[in-house]
Design an enzyme around this catalytic site. Structure first.
Site, PDB file in Angstrom:
ATOM      1  N   ARG A 103      57.357 131.037 -12.806  1.00  0.00           N
ATOM      2  CA  ARG A 103      56.217 131.936 -12.846  1.00  0.00           C
ATOM      3  C   ARG A 103      56.691 133.337 -12.502  1.00  0.00           C
ATOM      4  O   ARG A 103      57.353 133.534 -11.487  1.00  0.00           O
ATOM      5  CB  ARG A 103      55.217 131.423 -11.805  1.00  0.00           C
ATOM      6  N   THR A 107      53.044 139.023 -13.272  1.00  0.00           N
ATOM      7  CA  THR A 107      52.100 138.797 -14.364  1.00  0.00           C
ATOM      8  C   THR A 107      51.490 137.399 -14.311  1.00  0.00           C
ATOM      9  O   THR A 107      50.502 137.128 -14.981  1.00  0.00           O
ATOM     10  CB  THR A 107      52.822 138.928 -15.723  1.00  0.00           C
ATOM     11  N   ASP A 202      53.975 125.836  -1.625  1.00  0.00           N
ATOM     12  CA  ASP A 202      54.893 125.933  -2.760  1.00  0.00           C
ATOM     13  C   ASP A 202      55.662 124.619  -2.881  1.00  0.00           C
ATOM     14  O   ASP A 202      56.486 124.285  -2.019  1.00  0.00           O
ATOM     15  CB  ASP A 202      55.864 127.101  -2.541  1.00  0.00           C
ATOM     16  N   ASP A 205      59.537 124.845  -2.843  1.00  0.00           N
ATOM     17  CA  ASP A 205      60.068 125.147  -1.510  1.00  0.00           C
ATOM     18  C   ASP A 205      59.966 123.950  -0.595  1.00  0.00           C
ATOM     19  O   ASP A 205      60.852 123.665   0.208  1.00  0.00           O
ATOM     20  CB  ASP A 205      59.306 126.318  -0.883  1.00  0.00           C
TER      21      ASP A 205
HETATM   22  N1  URA Z   1      52.893 126.368  -7.463  1.00  0.00           N
HETATM   23  C1  URA Z   1      53.041 125.771  -6.244  1.00  0.00           C
HETATM   24  O1  URA Z   1      54.107 125.267  -5.904  1.00  0.00           O
HETATM   25  N2  URA Z   1      51.957 125.739  -5.425  1.00  0.00           N
HETATM   26  C2  URA Z   1      50.764 126.269  -5.750  1.00  0.00           C
HETATM   27  O2  URA Z   1      49.816 126.187  -4.959  1.00  0.00           O
HETATM   28  C3  URA Z   1      50.649 126.892  -7.025  1.00  0.00           C
HETATM   29  C4  URA Z   1      51.726 126.919  -7.851  1.00  0.00           C
END
Ligand code: URA
Length: 212
Positions: A103, A107, A202, A205
């Protein structure tokens, strides 16, 4: 587009531990694999099969085997990689392709940085692994990539979905081919950083640690 919310007490329990901010990475990885195996059971309900003769010690009967060409499993790097073993446990003969999309945090659009997939996916059932359907940009780009190569049957397995992402999928690729989402939960919304709320943070992570 069909959306299947997999409701099962074990799925709900494991997902709650995943959401907990105190859950460490090794536990998070293990639970993700277990959850994906449970979700894969639902996601493969329509997997293509054909009859097969089998001789038991007692008699011959007609059983079932997975049809060729073999299904293809596509984890979206990086977080989708954490789902691969859980899927392979259930469908060990599936082929594995890879798509690297991330991502753009400005944007929020998906950017492709790696791919390893057959050019021709005609007649292949595809199972896309991506734990978080947030805005839907990554998943839409992945599904479009597969549809452009001839796939018509695409099942996305996710741990969590945001309603916004599901709507985006429906509006873009929902009527192209046979697109389906199987998920453990549909959460409330996205926050202003496009994280799923309540979510689990995330996923990449939490699986693999923070990489700068
Ligand atoms: N990607 C993630 O890892 N967590 C989110 O909440 C949104 C996108």
């Amino acid at each position: 587009m069909r959306v299947h919310l997999a409701e099962h007490p074990l799925i709900a329990h494991k997902l709650t531990v995943l959401r907990d901010e105190r859950t460490d990475s090794p536990t998070f990885r293990l639970l993700t694999e277990e959850l994906v195996t449970l979700l894969a059971y639902e996601a493969t309900r329509d997997i293509a099969t054909e009859p097969k003769e089998v001789a038991t010690p007692v008699a011959t009967t007609t059983g079932t085997r997975l049809k060729r060409p073999r299904p293809i499993v596509v984890p979206i790097l990086r977080a989708g990689l954490g789902m691969l073993e859980g899927m392979r446990r259930l469908v060990p003969t599936a082929e594995i392709g890879f798509l690297g999309l991330k991502r753009d945090e400005e944007t929020l659009e998906a950017v492709t940085y790696a791919n390893r997939l057959p050019d021709d996916l005609s007649g292949r059932q595809c199972f896309v692994l991506d734990p978080m359907l947030a805005t839907g940009h990554t998943l839409v780009a992945s599904i479009e990539y597969l549809l452009e190569r001839g796939a018509r049957d695409v099942t996305c397995i996710t741990l969590l979905c945001a309603p916004e992402g599901l709507r985006h999928l429906e509006d873009t690729v929902g009527k192209r081919g046979n697109v389906r989402v199987v998920t453990a939960a549909i959460d409330d919304r996205l926050n202003d950083k496009a994280y799923i709320v309540p979510g689990l943070g995330d996923a990449g992570d939490r699986l693999y640690g923070v990489v700068d």
